[in-house]
Design an enzyme around this catalytic site. Sequence first.
Site, PDB file in Angstrom:
ATOM      1  CD  GLU A   1       1.946   1.966   8.703  1.00 25.71           C
ATOM      2  OE1 GLU A   1       2.650   1.707   7.697  1.00 25.71           O
ATOM      3  OE2 GLU A   1       0.762   2.359   8.619  1.00 25.71           O
TER       4      GLU A   1
ATOM      5  CB  CYS B   1      -1.495   4.328   2.500  1.00 28.80           C
ATOM      6  SG  CYS B   1      -3.086   3.708   1.989  1.00 28.80           S
TER       7      CYS B   1
ATOM      8  CG  HIS C   1      -0.860   0.860   5.811  1.00 28.83           C
ATOM      9  ND1 HIS C   1      -1.031   2.040   6.487  1.00 28.83           N
ATOM     10  CD2 HIS C   1      -1.803   0.837   4.837  1.00 28.83           C
ATOM     11  CE1 HIS C   1      -2.038   2.712   5.966  1.00 28.83           C
ATOM     12  NE2 HIS C   1      -2.524   1.998   4.962  1.00 28.83           N
TER      13      HIS C   1
HETATM   14  N1  GLN Z   1      -8.001   6.053   0.459  1.00 28.97           N
HETATM   15  C1  GLN Z   1      -7.272   6.923   1.345  1.00 28.97           C
HETATM   16  C2  GLN Z   1      -7.116   8.321   0.748  1.00 28.97           C
HETATM   17  O1  GLN Z   1      -7.427   8.509  -0.386  1.00 28.97           O
HETATM   18  C3  GLN Z   1      -5.897   6.362   1.653  1.00 28.97           C
HETATM   19  C4  GLN Z   1      -6.041   5.104   2.463  1.00 28.97           C
HETATM   20  C5  GLN Z   1      -4.982   4.916   3.499  1.00 28.97           C
HETATM   21  O2  GLN Z   1      -4.096   5.754   3.688  1.00 28.97           O
HETATM   22  N2  GLN Z   1      -5.091   3.832   4.234  1.00 28.97           N
HETATM   23  O3  GLN Z   1      -6.713   9.227   1.429  1.00 28.97           O
END
Ligand code: GLN
Length: 198
Positions: free
Chosen positions: A183, A85, A181
């Site tokens: 995890e 992410c 994610h």
């Molecule tokens: N939208 C977040 C960002 O730009 C990332 C979202 C996440 O890691 N759950 O940092």
Amino acid sequence: MVIRIGVIALQGNVEEHIQAAERVLDERDGGEAISIKHGGIVPSCDAIIIPGGESTTIGWLMEREGISSEIKAAAKKNVPILGTCAGLILLAKHGDGEINKTKQPLLELMDVHMKRNAFGRQKESFEALLDVPVLKGDKFPAVFIRAPAITSAEKNVQVLASLNGYIVAAQQKNLIALAFHPELTKDMRFHHYFMDMI
Ligand code: GLN
């Protein structure tokens, strides 16, 4: 040799990642998962995880603590690095227009273009079953939370999974970027795939 997984622990889903890594290490030959809050620890790790969270904050703090340069050096030495992410955002070489404007620091390790919040801000979170040929077997249950995505990738990047026209899992040699994610689900196949690279 005791395997040591380092989780960047400046902000975001740190505890979940440490617990998931410990669970997977227990299923294998053992090892330890440690949190990294400052410079000097990355070089002692056999693999590094950059968790989800707020990529802007994690990026600035990694620079301030001297962690960014250590991760770049580890990447060059073929140490496996998993970015999930916000971690995907940080691994990418190129962002979208918004990122070019804000100049948030990126590690610039993977030859991809990415987009923050690719699935919209409203849809806070959703789960999708992904086809991931390298994992074999059933589809992978992926949890997306304000997720980014890869919009394009160079030929040296292997696409591991796509969703709605976006690349959501990719690998470039020792680097793995996931928009979701792993995890947060019970399916630990992505973790095993990652640890197989050590
Ligand atoms: N939208 C977040 C960002 O730009 C990332 C979202 C996440 O890691 N759950 O940092």
